[in-house]
Design an enzyme around this catalytic site. Structure first.
Site: not given
Ligand code: TRH
Length: 384
Positions: A15, A273
């Site tokens: 999010d 996502e």
């Molecule tokens: O963390 P998530 O599992 O997020 C989920 C999904 O978005 C899901 O649809 C939603 O409903 C739920 O959250 C609440 O995976 P996602 O979407 O890939 O988000 C991770 C974020 O973290 C992404 O913006 C990348 C960021 N990130 C970093 O900035 N640095 C890091 O080291 C890592 C591993 C991730």
């Protein structure tokens, strides 16, 4: 243009990850004045280290960040935005909606929806929905993979910059050193592993350990890293070496660094996502663990994505990626599927590049959102 963007962190980082990218893009690429309301600054700090969770208001990369708490601060006429974005099914407080409704020229209200590759999205994108009591109307804005949707978040110059990083050993070495992984280039294969829990992961790790090829496996902190540490207590130090495999637990890095990580790895396991879309821009072979929903609804979404993504792929690639994704999402042992995938990585990378070319012909989400909002605001001002 002034925009209030509301973000509620349900769990994980998707999010805030999506909202933070969008806020920066609206500000930096479209010169909008953005206020990002976030209810969880501690999660935000993980992906943007400059955030101070104790501040009610702070400026970060020219975006105004406001801590969204149960009681909103008093708002005045001067705070009025042109556009209000309600992101990912968060609910804007009713006092704020009443405040929006009190203006003669009301702010435009958009609901930024979850990502889906399903066909029904085409019929719902940009549809209006009147508020049942207040004189307000909100529009549904759906991200997606086709021109009939709002598109995907993609910053200007991103593909060029990631392509350059993937192609330049010196840039990669600099990046690995910045993460404290100066030996990364010594490994024949580098895999980033961002996933939820994986109950049957051990055989696959054994397979990597027994392989001729050396593998560096990078696991960001979180549930999976905790599970792995329970499996192998030596991982408490953040590092475990078993024969050809070296596992490292990584601290969360800021979003632009995460993008670079994906570009520097050979294979990326992504989830949720936002990271899955970043894997598209890195164009390396990737495996997606979709966010779980009740009654396995996420598997329908996953299949819709695979059908779209693999439309132009060879039968062999389709079969391999279909089986690997299903096994990974069902938390089964992926050793067999991964062995097939490993043999096809070159072809899959070519396919991913073509898929990326198709996607980047389309307008990015922030640009679509700006055009949509500006048109709607011009129309409503002409008619009032
Ligand atoms: O963390 P998530 O599992 O997020 C989920 C999904 O978005 C899901 O649809 C939603 O409903 C739920 O959250 C609440 O995976 P996602 O979407 O890939 O988000 C991770 C974020 O973290 C992404 O913006 C990348 C960021 N990130 C970093 O900035 N640095 C890091 O080291 C890592 C591993 C991730």
């Amino acid at each position: 243009m002034r925009c209030d963007l509301f973000c509620s962190v349900v769990d994980n980082f998707g999010d805030i990850g999506i909202c933070w990218r969008l806020a920066r893009q609206l500000q930096h690429e479209h010169q909008w004045q953005v206020t990002l309301w976030v209810d969880d600054l501690v999660s935000f700090q993980k992906i943007c280290h400059g955030i101070n969770p104790d501040f009610a208001t702070q400026q970060q990369q020219q975006v105004l960040i406001r801590h969204w708490t149960a009681v909103l601060p008093e708002l005045s006429q001067a705070d009025k935005p042109d556009l209000v974005i309600e992101a990912l099914a968060c609910t804007i407080p009713s006092c704020y909606l009443h405040w929006m409704a009190s203006f003669t020229e009301k702010p435009l209200w958009l609901n930024l929806e979850y990502l889906s590759a399903e066909d029904w999205v085409h019929g719902c994108h940009a549809l209006p929905s009147p508020h049942p009591q207040l004189p307000l109307q909100k529009y549904f804005f759906f991200p997606g993979f086709t021109p009939q949707t709002g598109g995907l978040l993609r910053e200007q110059g991103l593909i060029e910059s990631l392509t350059k990083t993937s192609a330049t050993a010196e840039l990669q070495q600099q990046f690995w050193c910045s993460l404290g992984l100066a030996d990364a280039m010594d490994y024949q294969q580098k895999i980033s592993l961002f996933a939820y829990s994986q109950a049957a992961i051990e055989p696959w790790l054994n397979q990597l350990a027994a392989a001729e090829q050396t593998t560096l496996l990078l696991v960001p902190q979180g549930q999976l890293a905790t599970d792995l540490t329970q499996l192998f207590s030596e991982l408490k130090t953040g590092r475990l070496d078993i024969k050809s495999l070296s596992i490292r637990i990584l601290d969360f890095v800021p979003q632009p660094e995460y993008d670079k990580l994906l570009a520097c790895c050979d294979i990326n396991f992504v989830r949720g996502e936002d990271s899955v879309i970043r894997a598209h821009w890195a164009a390396k072979p990737f495996v997606w663990q979709i966010y779980r929903q009740d009654e396995q609804a996420h598997l329908i979404k996953l299949q819709a994505f695979l059908d779209r993504y693999l439309q132009q792929a060879s039968e062999q690639q389709k079969d391999c990626l279909q089986k690997l994704h299903m096994a990974w999402n069902l938390e089964q042992d992926i050793s067999e599927e991964f062995a097939l995938f490993s043999n096809l990585t070159e072809q899959i990378q070519k396919h991913n590049k073509k898929w990326q070319e198709y996607l980047i012909q389309q307008q990015d989400l922030a640009s679509n959102l700006v055009r949509f909002s500006e048109n709607k605001l011009i129309m409503s001002r002409n008619f009032s």
